[in-house]
Design an enzyme around this catalytic site. Structure first.
Site, PDB file in Angstrom:
ATOM      1  N   ARG A   1       0.853  -1.207   0.000  1.00 31.88           N
ATOM      2  CA  ARG A   1       0.000   0.000   0.000  1.00 31.88           C
ATOM      3  C   ARG A   1       0.878   1.243   0.000  1.00 31.88           C
ATOM      4  O   ARG A   1       1.719   1.412   0.862  1.00 31.88           O
ATOM      5  CB  ARG A   1      -0.898  -0.008   1.236  1.00 31.88           C
ATOM      6  CG  ARG A   1      -1.800   1.185   1.319  1.00 31.88           C
ATOM      7  CD  ARG A   1      -2.619   1.163   2.597  1.00 31.88           C
ATOM      8  NE  ARG A   1      -3.739   0.240   2.511  1.00 31.88           N
ATOM      9  CZ  ARG A   1      -4.473  -0.121   3.579  1.00 31.88           C
ATOM     10  NH1 ARG A   1      -4.182   0.347   4.781  1.00 31.88           N
ATOM     11  NH2 ARG A   1      -5.487  -0.939   3.437  1.00 31.88           N
TER      12      ARG A   1
ATOM     13  N   ARG B   1      -4.561   3.151  17.205  1.00 34.05           N
ATOM     14  CA  ARG B   1      -5.293   2.519  16.108  1.00 34.05           C
ATOM     15  C   ARG B   1      -4.991   3.285  14.833  1.00 34.05           C
ATOM     16  O   ARG B   1      -4.260   4.270  14.850  1.00 34.05           O
ATOM     17  CB  ARG B   1      -6.800   2.605  16.451  1.00 34.05           C
ATOM     18  CG  ARG B   1      -7.706   1.543  15.832  1.00 34.05           C
ATOM     19  CD  ARG B   1      -7.417   0.159  16.335  1.00 34.05           C
ATOM     20  NE  ARG B   1      -8.496  -0.753  15.972  1.00 34.05           N
ATOM     21  CZ  ARG B   1      -8.636  -1.370  14.804  1.00 34.05           C
ATOM     22  NH1 ARG B   1      -7.777  -1.171  13.839  1.00 34.05           N
ATOM     23  NH2 ARG B   1      -9.647  -2.206  14.605  1.00 34.05           N
ATOM     24  N   LYS B   2      -5.596   2.863  13.718  1.00 32.92           N
ATOM     25  CA  LYS B   2      -5.423   3.607  12.473  1.00 32.92           C
ATOM     26  C   LYS B   2      -5.978   5.025  12.594  1.00 32.92           C
ATOM     27  O   LYS B   2      -6.785   5.313  13.499  1.00 32.92           O
ATOM     28  CB  LYS B   2      -6.109   2.879  11.318  1.00 32.92           C
ATOM     29  CG  LYS B   2      -7.627   2.900  11.407  1.00 32.92           C
ATOM     30  CD  LYS B   2      -8.281   2.108  10.290  1.00 32.92           C
ATOM     31  CE  LYS B   2      -8.139   2.773   8.938  1.00 32.92           C
ATOM     32  NZ  LYS B   2      -9.127   2.202   7.948  1.00 32.92           N
TER      33      LYS B   2
ATOM     34  N   GLY C   1     -16.904  -5.657   1.438  1.00 36.92           N
ATOM     35  CA  GLY C   1     -16.976  -7.099   1.649  1.00 36.92           C
ATOM     36  C   GLY C   1     -17.260  -7.549   3.063  1.00 36.92           C
ATOM     37  O   GLY C   1     -17.522  -8.737   3.298  1.00 36.92           O
TER      38      GLY C   1
ATOM     39  N   CYS D   1     -14.555  -0.612   4.309  1.00 38.06           N
ATOM     40  CA  CYS D   1     -13.543   0.046   3.478  1.00 38.06           C
ATOM     41  C   CYS D   1     -14.157   0.634   2.200  1.00 38.06           C
ATOM     42  O   CYS D   1     -13.663   1.619   1.669  1.00 38.06           O
ATOM     43  CB  CYS D   1     -12.454  -0.941   3.096  1.00 38.06           C
ATOM     44  SG  CYS D   1     -11.711  -1.764   4.515  1.00 38.06           S
ATOM     45  N   GLY D   2     -15.219   0.017   1.709  1.00 34.57           N
ATOM     46  CA  GLY D   2     -15.892   0.511   0.492  1.00 34.57           C
ATOM     47  C   GLY D   2     -16.948   1.559   0.805  1.00 34.57           C
ATOM     48  O   GLY D   2     -17.688   1.980  -0.089  1.00 34.57           O
TER      49      GLY D   2
HETATM   50 FE1  SRM Z   1      -9.762  -0.688   5.049  1.00 35.86          FE
HETATM   51  C1  SRM Z   1      -8.699  -3.094   7.155  1.00 35.86           C
HETATM   52  C2  SRM Z   1      -8.557  -2.390   2.443  1.00 35.86           C
HETATM   53  C3  SRM Z   1     -10.163   2.067   3.118  1.00 35.86           C
HETATM   54  C4  SRM Z   1     -11.816   0.627   7.431  1.00 35.86           C
HETATM   55  N1  SRM Z   1      -8.731  -2.412   4.849  1.00 35.86           N
HETATM   56  C5  SRM Z   1      -8.354  -3.238   5.857  1.00 35.86           C
HETATM   57  C6  SRM Z   1      -7.413  -4.324   5.364  1.00 35.86           C
HETATM   58  C7  SRM Z   1      -6.016  -3.836   5.578  1.00 35.86           C
HETATM   59  C8  SRM Z   1      -7.627  -5.657   6.082  1.00 35.86           C
HETATM   60  C9  SRM Z   1      -6.632  -6.694   5.691  1.00 35.86           C
HETATM   61  O1  SRM Z   1      -5.545  -6.747   6.275  1.00 35.86           O
HETATM   62  O2  SRM Z   1      -6.924  -7.476   4.814  1.00 35.86           O
HETATM   63  C10 SRM Z   1      -7.828  -4.353   3.882  1.00 35.86           C
HETATM   64  C11 SRM Z   1      -6.771  -4.776   2.910  1.00 35.86           C
HETATM   65  C12 SRM Z   1      -7.390  -5.630   1.824  1.00 35.86           C
HETATM   66  C13 SRM Z   1      -6.575  -5.649   0.584  1.00 35.86           C
HETATM   67  O3  SRM Z   1      -5.850  -6.661   0.359  1.00 35.86           O
HETATM   68  O4  SRM Z   1      -6.696  -4.740  -0.207  1.00 35.86           O
HETATM   69  C14 SRM Z   1      -8.391  -2.955   3.690  1.00 35.86           C
HETATM   70  N2  SRM Z   1      -9.315  -0.212   3.175  1.00 35.86           N
HETATM   71  C15 SRM Z   1      -8.928  -1.086   2.215  1.00 35.86           C
HETATM   72  C16 SRM Z   1      -8.950  -0.444   0.858  1.00 35.86           C
HETATM   73  C17 SRM Z   1      -7.876  -0.966  -0.086  1.00 35.86           C
HETATM   74  C18 SRM Z   1     -10.345  -0.645   0.216  1.00 35.86           C
HETATM   75  C19 SRM Z   1     -10.389  -0.324  -1.265  1.00 35.86           C
HETATM   76  O5  SRM Z   1     -10.543  -1.279  -2.020  1.00 35.86           O
HETATM   77  O6  SRM Z   1     -10.254   0.831  -1.644  1.00 35.86           O
HETATM   78  C20 SRM Z   1      -8.814   1.041   1.249  1.00 35.86           C
HETATM   79  C21 SRM Z   1      -7.378   1.460   1.389  1.00 35.86           C
HETATM   80  C22 SRM Z   1      -7.249   2.923   1.687  1.00 35.86           C
HETATM   81  C23 SRM Z   1      -5.822   3.392   1.684  1.00 35.86           C
HETATM   82  O7  SRM Z   1      -5.331   3.704   0.599  1.00 35.86           O
HETATM   83  O8  SRM Z   1      -5.214   3.432   2.766  1.00 35.86           O
HETATM   84  C24 SRM Z   1      -9.469   1.002   2.621  1.00 35.86           C
HETATM   85  N3  SRM Z   1     -10.733   1.064   5.274  1.00 35.86           N
HETATM   86  C25 SRM Z   1     -10.864   2.033   4.323  1.00 35.86           C
HETATM   87  C26 SRM Z   1     -11.856   2.985   4.726  1.00 35.86           C
HETATM   88  C27 SRM Z   1     -12.380   4.129   3.891  1.00 35.86           C
HETATM   89  C28 SRM Z   1     -11.716   5.462   4.137  1.00 35.86           C
HETATM   90  O9  SRM Z   1     -10.657   5.554   4.770  1.00 35.86           O
HETATM   91  O10 SRM Z   1     -12.299   6.425   3.668  1.00 35.86           O
HETATM   92  C29 SRM Z   1     -12.323   2.566   5.969  1.00 35.86           C
HETATM   93  C30 SRM Z   1     -13.449   3.219   6.796  1.00 35.86           C
HETATM   94  C31 SRM Z   1     -13.022   4.532   7.365  1.00 35.86           C
HETATM   95  C32 SRM Z   1     -12.265   4.433   8.640  1.00 35.86           C
HETATM   96  O11 SRM Z   1     -11.223   3.782   8.689  1.00 35.86           O
HETATM   97  O12 SRM Z   1     -12.710   5.035   9.617  1.00 35.86           O
HETATM   98  C33 SRM Z   1     -11.613   1.358   6.294  1.00 35.86           C
HETATM   99  N4  SRM Z   1     -10.150  -1.130   6.989  1.00 35.86           N
HETATM  100  C34 SRM Z   1     -11.082  -0.503   7.780  1.00 35.86           C
HETATM  101  C35 SRM Z   1     -11.162  -1.199   9.031  1.00 35.86           C
HETATM  102  C36 SRM Z   1     -12.069  -0.812  10.230  1.00 35.86           C
HETATM  103  C37 SRM Z   1     -11.318   0.145  11.123  1.00 35.86           C
HETATM  104  C38 SRM Z   1     -11.792   0.153  12.550  1.00 35.86           C
HETATM  105  O13 SRM Z   1     -11.603   1.193  13.211  1.00 35.86           O
HETATM  106  O14 SRM Z   1     -12.287  -0.862  13.042  1.00 35.86           O
HETATM  107  C39 SRM Z   1     -10.274  -2.283   8.959  1.00 35.86           C
HETATM  108  C40 SRM Z   1     -10.000  -3.343  10.045  1.00 35.86           C
HETATM  109  C41 SRM Z   1      -8.972  -2.881  11.033  1.00 35.86           C
HETATM  110  O15 SRM Z   1      -8.300  -1.857  10.883  1.00 35.86           O
HETATM  111  O16 SRM Z   1      -8.854  -3.600  12.022  1.00 35.86           O
HETATM  112  C42 SRM Z   1      -9.663  -2.211   7.666  1.00 35.86           C
HETATM  113 FE1  SF4 Z   2     -13.723  -5.934   4.666  1.00 36.82          FE
HETATM  114 FE2  SF4 Z   2     -12.121  -3.916   4.021  1.00 36.82          FE
HETATM  115 FE3  SF4 Z   2     -11.493  -6.405   3.333  1.00 36.82          FE
HETATM  116 FE4  SF4 Z   2     -13.489  -5.104   2.107  1.00 36.82          FE
HETATM  117  S1  SF4 Z   2     -11.284  -4.596   2.036  1.00 36.82           S
HETATM  118  S2  SF4 Z   2     -13.546  -7.177   2.791  1.00 36.82           S
HETATM  119  S3  SF4 Z   2     -14.382  -3.991   3.829  1.00 36.82           S
HETATM  120  S4  SF4 Z   2     -11.615  -5.537   5.406  1.00 36.82           S
END
Ligand code: SRM
Ligand code: SF4
Length: 518
Positions: free
Chosen positions: A68, A182-183, A437, A442-443
């Site tokens: 990333r 956290r993030k 998903g 994240c979506g």
């Molecule tokens: Fe996300 C975790 C993908 C935007 C909330 N997110 C993850 C992980 C890293 C989980 C994992 O290890 O598999 C996903 C990686 C999957 C992969 O292989 O791609 C993942 N998040 C994404 C992305 C790629 C979705 C996308 O297809 O665009 C986005 C990457 C953004 C970036 O460039 O950094 C992405 N994630 C978001 C957003 C949207 C935003 O930021 O506007 C959110 C909701 C907003 C927020 O964070 O407040 C989001 N992601 C989460 C969470 C829930 C956080 C929480 O506080 O519980 C997780 C789980 C965690 O962190 O434990 C998570």
């Molecule tokens: Fe769940 Fe984020 Fe993975 Fe999508 S990319 S399946 S919302 S953790």
């Protein structure tokens, strides 16, 4: 700092992991990891600490890592895009690039033995993936048309860069901010249409005039998680652009030192604000900031509906245009990335921009070059400037293809379903359909007209992939989070439900009943 943290909490698994060894420490061990191979690397280093460098072990595709990046304000050069494409090219069919919902790029298929070389190439190209996973600040978003939008208020490019440089020590890694609870998400908007979704960030800067000076109102604590989703609340503070970096730093220090760490489901910034109340939070921030914060301006300048930037648009620079290309659910192959880099060089100024809708913008295209750009095979066959209205506003997270949290497959399903619906229905305006998903969101289904969150459903005695349906998300001015209105729809039963919503509420018409062109 460490004393404050350890005294305050009983350590959960991740706090222990961070206390044992800072995530950034693996930076010096990359050569070793490359030599011994992914299976021999210590499990905590491989599965967790590498995320501090932006390298994600994928249990779904073991041995093929995801990287990333950081793309401050969603901007990169054609040269940088080529470097990313060259990295992917080595991985053949495993190599994808995905544009993310934070205006960023993720690379897939990456092998651990290549990491030292990849990091060398990133450094030469001015690219960084530092501190993009786990308890770090994510990519900082800004208006995708900063500096070229005729109606913009503040050009956010320099500010976003400075905040990123402060947090990451100019991309080299900054231990001051690698152990947050956290993030953390930051967005800086300089536009009138809230193109960054300010309300879903831990800190967002929103343009506002105070005493006729243009600066930012500040909102804090917005976040989505599986258990709770909240829109950001006003900090009751207005800052001049010159104070943006210092305020981000002050808030991050307060969060780092006092954020809740015992339960990771209750560690995002909003939980601290809840515990303290916004007044106390503001006072603590002032103390770190080293001065009294001005109270918020009475109104902000988010006055427009959100734009998607697709198509051809005149820039504020006379004779130049930006061209927004629709990239279905943000998925890029290495060849697409080479093509985009070439198009940016040939028709524009060699710059490429990304949007939170997972699309691409080519800026600085002279009037005389626009027509030729639109005739490019990539634009004609894959990344349209005039997509159909439903495909146009489709967003999807990664889903089961690569993400082990996923309860369903998203990207491929989202595209297939929307294409199918679009052969039967025509919609006269875009409808924002967001797929995610799992409940991590994240979506961002909560910002969509129609949000679809993956879940498992029982049907005919079997467990099948399904979705919870979200409605009511509004974006732009007066943005408002949508909520779940129907739970547990099997994906195989979704099409007629979506079609009914599209017909009843968005005026979609069956194509068979549309008058044929004469
Ligand atoms: Fe996300 C975790 C993908 C935007 C909330 N997110 C993850 C992980 C890293 C989980 C994992 O290890 O598999 C996903 C990686 C999957 C992969 O292989 O791609 C993942 N998040 C994404 C992305 C790629 C979705 C996308 O297809 O665009 C986005 C990457 C953004 C970036 O460039 O950094 C992405 N994630 C978001 C957003 C949207 C935003 O930021 O506007 C959110 C909701 C907003 C927020 O964070 O407040 C989001 N992601 C989460 C969470 C829930 C956080 C929480 O506080 O519980 C997780 C789980 C965690 O962190 O434990 C998570
Ligand atoms: Fe769940 Fe984020 Fe993975 Fe999508 S990319 S399946 S919302 S953790």
């Amino acid at each position: 700092m460490t004393d404050t943290i350890s005294a305050a909490v009983s350590l959960n698994k991740f706090e222990k992991l961070k206390a044992e060894k800072d995530g950034l420490a693996v930076k010096t061990e990359l050569e070793d990891f490359a030599r011994i191979g992914w299976e021999a690397v210590d499990g905590n280093d491989r599965d967790h600490r590498l995320k501090w460098l932006g390298v994600f072990f994928r249990p779904v595709t073991p041995g093929k890592f995801m990287m990333r990046m950081r793309m401050p304000n969603g901007i990169l050069t054609s040269g940088q895009m080529r470097v990313l494409a060259e990295v992917l090219q080595r991985y053949g069919e495993d190599g994808y690039g995905d544009i993310t919902t934070r205006q960023n790029v993720q690379l897939r298929g990456v092998r651990i033995e290549d990491l030292p070389d990849i990091f060398r190439r990133f450094e030469e190209a001015g690219l960084s993936s530092m501190q993009t996973g786990m308890d770090n600040v994510r990519n900082i978003t800004g208006s995708p048309v900063a500096g070229i939008d005729a109606d913009e208020l503040i050009d956010t490019r320099g500010l976003v860069r400075k905040v990123q440089d402060m947090i990451t020590n100019n991309g080299r890694g900054n231990p001051s901010f690698t152990n947050l609870p956290r993030k953390f998400n930051i967005a800086i908007a300089g536009c009138r249409d809230n193109s960054v979704h300010a309300e879903i960030n831990d800190i967002a800067f929103i343009p506002a005039y105070k005493n006729r000076t243009l600066g930012f109102n500040v909102v804090v604590g917005g976040f989505f998680s599986a258990k709770r989703c909240e829109a950001a609340v006003p900090l009751n503070a207005w800052v001049d652009a010159r104070d943006v970096v210092a305020l981000c730093e002050a808030i991050l220090i307060v969060y780092r030192n006092h954020g809740l760490r015992a339960n990771r489901q209750k560690s995002r910034l909003m939980w601290l604000i809840d515990e303290w109340g916004i007044e106390k939070f503001r006072q603590e921030v002032e103390q770190e900031f080293g001065g009294v914060l001005q109270t918020a301006a009475p109104k902000d300048e988010f006055l427009w509906d959100k734009r998607d930037h697709i198509g051809i648009h005149a820039q504020k620079q006379p004779g130049l245009n930006y061209v927004g290309l629709h990239v279905p659910v943000g998925r890029l192959f290495a060849q697409d990335m080479f093509d985009l880099a070439r198009i940016a060089d040939v028709y524009g100024s060699g710059e490429i921009r990304l949007t939170v809708e997972q699309n691409v913008i080519i800026p600085n295209v002279p009037d005389s070059r626009v027509a030729a750009l639109t005739r490019e095979p990539l634009v004609q066959t894959r990344f349209s400037i005039q997509p159909e209205n439903l495909a146009r506003a489709l967003v999807s997270c990664t889903g089961a293809q690569f993400c082990n949290f996923a309860l369903i497959e998203t990207k491929n399903r989202a595209v297939a379903l929307i294409n199918e619906i679009e052969t039967e229905l025509q919609c006269s305006r875009p409808v924002r359909i967001h797929w995610t998903g799992c409940p991590n969101s994240c979506g961002q289904p909560q910002v969509a007209d129609i949000g679809l969150m993956g879940t498992k459903v029982r049907k005919d005695g079997k467990t099948v992939e399904g979705v919870d349906l979200y409605r009511g998300g509004t974006v732009g001015k007066n943005a408002h989070l949508g909520t779940c209105v129907q739970k547990g729809i099997p994906c195989e039963d979704l099409k007629p439900i979506l079609q009914e919503i599209l017909v009843q509420e968005f005026g979609a018409k069956p194509r068979s009943r549309l008058p044929t062109a004469m």
